[in-house]
Motif scaffolding. Structure first.
Motif, PDB file in Angstrom:
ATOM      1  N   SER A 155       0.628  -1.244   0.045  1.00 16.65           N
ATOM      2  CA  SER A 155      -0.191   0.019   0.025  1.00 16.65           C
ATOM      3  C   SER A 155       0.772   1.244  -0.039  1.00 16.65           C
ATOM      4  CB  SER A 155      -0.854   0.016   1.218  1.00 16.65           C
ATOM      5  OG  SER A 155      -0.156   0.404   2.393  1.00 16.65           O
ATOM      6  N   ASP A 156       0.089   2.668  -0.158  1.00 14.00           N
ATOM      7  CA  ASP A 156       0.917   3.638  -0.145  1.00 14.00           C
ATOM      8  C   ASP A 156       1.161   4.072   1.487  1.00 14.00           C
ATOM      9  OD1 ASP A 156       0.975   4.181  -2.702  1.00 14.00           O
ATOM     10  OD2 ASP A 156      -1.115   4.947  -2.674  1.00 14.00           O
ATOM     11  N   TYR A 157       0.613   3.291   2.553  1.00 14.95           N
ATOM     12  CA  TYR A 157       0.893   3.516   3.960  1.00 14.95           C
ATOM     13  C   TYR A 157       2.252   3.425   4.069  1.00 14.95           C
ATOM     14  CZ  TYR A 157      -4.121   3.828   4.174  1.00 14.95           C
ATOM     15  OH  TYR A 157      -5.580   3.942   4.029  1.00 14.95           O
ATOM     16  N   ASN A 158       3.076   4.046   4.933  1.00 17.72           N
ATOM     17  CA  ASN A 158       4.580   4.028   5.089  1.00 17.72           C
ATOM     18  C   ASN A 158       4.940   4.297   6.686  1.00 17.72           C
ATOM     19  OD1 ASN A 158       4.466   6.800   5.287  1.00 17.72           O
ATOM     20  ND2 ASN A 158       5.263   6.971   3.155  1.00 17.72           N
ATOM     21  N   SER A 159       3.849   4.595   7.563  1.00 21.32           N
ATOM     22  CA  SER A 159       4.216   4.644   8.939  1.00 21.32           C
ATOM     23  C   SER A 159       2.690   4.458   9.721  1.00 21.32           C
ATOM     24  CB  SER A 159       4.541   5.963   9.231  1.00 21.32           C
ATOM     25  OG  SER A 159       3.681   6.850   8.960  1.00 21.32           O
ATOM     26  N   TRP A 160       2.919   4.244  10.854  1.00 21.04           N
ATOM     27  CA  TRP A 160       1.633   4.142  11.686  1.00 21.04           C
ATOM     28  C   TRP A 160       1.521   5.260  12.780  1.00 21.04           C
ATOM     29  CZ3 TRP A 160       2.473   3.662  17.015  1.00 21.04           C
ATOM     30  CH2 TRP A 160       3.634   3.181  17.332  1.00 21.04           C
ATOM     31  N   LYS A 161       0.243   5.592  13.155  1.00 17.08           N
ATOM     32  CA  LYS A 161       0.165   6.671  14.250  1.00 17.08           C
ATOM     33  C   LYS A 161      -1.128   6.024  15.270  1.00 17.08           C
ATOM     34  CE  LYS A 161      -1.947  10.545  12.937  1.00 17.08           C
ATOM     35  NZ  LYS A 161      -3.299  10.610  13.220  1.00 17.08           N
ATOM     36  N   LEU A 162      -0.788   6.249  16.376  1.00 15.59           N
ATOM     37  CA  LEU A 162      -1.977   6.357  17.493  1.00 15.59           C
ATOM     38  C   LEU A 162      -3.132   7.318  17.269  1.00 15.59           C
ATOM     39  CD1 LEU A 162      -0.179   5.240  20.889  1.00 15.59           C
ATOM     40  CD2 LEU A 162      -1.694   3.798  19.722  1.00 15.59           C
ATOM     41  N   ASP A 163      -4.399   6.685  16.586  1.00 16.61           N
ATOM     42  CA  ASP A 163      -5.187   7.485  16.468  1.00 16.61           C
ATOM     43  C   ASP A 163      -6.001   7.183  14.898  1.00 16.61           C
ATOM     44  OD1 ASP A 163      -7.333   9.448  16.814  1.00 16.61           O
ATOM     45  OD2 ASP A 163      -6.210  11.142  16.667  1.00 16.61           O
ATOM     46  N   GLU A 164      -6.537   8.105  14.206  1.00 17.22           N
ATOM     47  CA  GLU A 164      -7.062   8.011  12.978  1.00 17.22           C
ATOM     48  C   GLU A 164      -6.158   7.927  11.860  1.00 17.22           C
ATOM     49  OE1 GLU A 164     -10.525   7.308  12.248  1.00 17.22           O
ATOM     50  OE2 GLU A 164     -10.633   6.982  14.568  1.00 17.22           O
ATOM     51  N   THR A 165      -6.369   7.196  10.760  1.00 19.54           N
ATOM     52  CA  THR A 165      -5.660   7.385   9.924  1.00 19.54           C
ATOM     53  C   THR A 165      -5.616   8.607   9.045  1.00 19.54           C
ATOM     54  OG1 THR A 165      -5.997   4.815   9.347  1.00 19.54           O
ATOM     55  CG2 THR A 165      -5.162   6.349   7.395  1.00 19.54           C
ATOM     56  N   GLU A 166      -4.599   8.940   8.614  1.00 14.76           N
ATOM     57  CA  GLU A 166      -4.169  10.532   8.069  1.00 14.76           C
ATOM     58  C   GLU A 166      -3.068  10.342   6.842  1.00 14.76           C
ATOM     59  OE1 GLU A 166      -3.493  14.996   9.465  1.00 14.76           O
ATOM     60  OE2 GLU A 166      -3.495  13.451  10.957  1.00 14.76           O
ATOM     61  N   GLY A 167      -3.510  10.550   5.639  1.00 15.80           N
ATOM     62  CA  GLY A 167      -2.597  10.558   4.566  1.00 15.80           C
ATOM     63  C   GLY A 167      -1.977   8.921   4.353  1.00 15.80           C
ATOM     64  N   THR A 168      -0.667   9.073   4.455  1.00 16.88           N
ATOM     65  CA  THR A 168      -0.060   7.809   4.408  1.00 16.88           C
ATOM     66  C   THR A 168       0.368   7.117   5.690  1.00 16.88           C
ATOM     67  OG1 THR A 168       2.187   9.081   4.169  1.00 16.88           O
ATOM     68  CG2 THR A 168       1.158   8.661   2.233  1.00 16.88           C
ATOM     69  N   SER A 169      -0.193   7.844   6.844  1.00 18.39           N
ATOM     70  CA  SER A 169       0.116   7.443   8.228  1.00 18.39           C
ATOM     71  C   SER A 169      -1.059   6.541   8.528  1.00 18.39           C
ATOM     72  CB  SER A 169       0.231   8.369   9.163  1.00 18.39           C
ATOM     73  OG  SER A 169       0.763   8.127  10.400  1.00 18.39           O
ATOM     74  N   LEU A 170      -0.861   5.072   8.663  1.00 16.92           N
ATOM     75  CA  LEU A 170      -1.932   4.176   8.950  1.00 16.92           C
ATOM     76  C   LEU A 170      -2.384   4.301  10.610  1.00 16.92           C
ATOM     77  CD1 LEU A 170      -3.744   1.673   8.348  1.00 16.92           C
ATOM     78  CD2 LEU A 170      -1.840   0.485   8.655  1.00 16.92           C
ATOM     79  N   GLY A 171      -3.610   4.439  10.917  1.00 18.89           N
ATOM     80  CA  GLY A 171      -4.068   4.775  12.282  1.00 18.89           C
ATOM     81  C   GLY A 171      -4.239   3.485  12.786  1.00 18.89           C
ATOM     82  N   ILE A 172      -3.931   3.261  14.092  1.00 22.73           N
ATOM     83  CA  ILE A 172      -4.210   2.384  15.020  1.00 22.73           C
ATOM     84  C   ILE A 172      -5.012   2.767  16.404  1.00 22.73           C
ATOM     85  CG2 ILE A 172      -2.962   0.479  16.302  1.00 22.73           C
ATOM     86  CD1 ILE A 172      -0.680   0.582  14.559  1.00 22.73           C
ATOM     87  N   GLU A 173      -6.159   2.379  16.544  1.00 24.05           N
ATOM     88  CA  GLU A 173      -6.788   2.595  17.845  1.00 24.05           C
ATOM     89  C   GLU A 173      -6.405   1.524  18.919  1.00 24.05           C
ATOM     90  OE1 GLU A 173     -11.187   3.933  19.861  1.00 24.05           O
ATOM     91  OE2 GLU A 173     -10.903   3.043  17.683  1.00 24.05           O
TER      92      GLU A 173
END
Length: 233
Positions: A155-173
């Motif tokens: 995919s185009d996702y290349n990083s993760w973040k706590l919270d909602e998905t934003e741009g290429t940063s995949l969200g993890i709740e």
């Protein structure tokens, strides 16, 4: 085999029971720092401790040329250094964010779904959710990070973040409640529908059995491995 357990909490006790039932001898049960002496010359170490001591625990074992199966999460920024130590000492290191057979099948399913969804990235947004017991110290879980890394490959996702998905940063709740052993969900959402895959653990026994199976597989091998190699996935 002779197995040393480094980290003797809830998981260590279940691993002890399963290993013994499978005919192995547990020669050390440590909550203290491992040494050549207190490890009692095992064929393999199973390490389920705490993030802040995992690196030093594993390093000591590998430098004594004892292969290590590790299930501790929350220390992975130091994993490349451990992998180098394993190779330098010509022994084996096997890390698993989750040793459950079902979760490792879920990892494979997740990657296949990510491949399918790659063509429809303009229509669907991906989001992860993980739920664990209130005693879990790291967030997101190591399993959730492994799931995210599987999605990054396709995919185009290349990083993760706590919270909602934003741009290429995949969200993890990351949710912490009760005594939940572990629930992980992957969602693909569009304006008109949602696709969900989910794995729910009912207890810790599946994690413990997988760790013992990994420990049976590792001795005699040199290098760095995961459950994908153990299960042939």
């Amino acid at each position: 085999m002779k197995i040393a357990l480094v980290g003797y909490g809830k998981m260590g006790k279940i691993i002890d029971e399963i290993a013994t039932k499978r005919g192995h001898e547990v020669v050390a049960r440590l909550n203290e720092t491992p040494t050549k002496e207190n490890l009692n010359n095992p064929d393999v170490v199973i390490e389920f401790s705490q993030p802040e001591v995992a690196f030093s625990n594993i390093k000591t074992c590998l430098e004594n040329k004892i292969p290590v199966v590790c299930g501790t999460t929350g220390w992975l920024e130091q994993k490349p250094a451990i992998e180098k130590i394993a190779l330098e000492n010509e022994t084996g290191f096997l890390y698993g964010s989750n040793f459950s057979l079902g979760v490792n099948l879920f990892f494979a399913l997740n990657e296949n779904l990510a491949k399918l969804m790659q063509k429809f990235s303009d229509d669907y947004t991906c989001q992860l959710e993980e739920i664990h017991h209130i005693h879990k110290k790291d967030a997101p879980s190591g399993t959730a990070i492994s799931i995210a890394e599987g999605i990054f490959k396709h995919s185009d996702y290349n990083s993760w973040k706590l919270d909602e998905t934003e741009g290429t940063s995949l969200g993890i709740e990351a949710i912490r409640e009760g005594e939940v052993p572990g629930t992980h969900s992957v969602y693909y959402r569009s304006e008109v529908d949602e696709i969900e895959i989910k794995h729910t653990a009912f207890n810790r026994n599946g994690f413990a059995l997988g760790a013992v199976i990994a420990a049976e597989w590792l001795p005699g091998k040199v290098g760095n491995f995961g459950m994908k190699e153990v299960l042939g996935l």
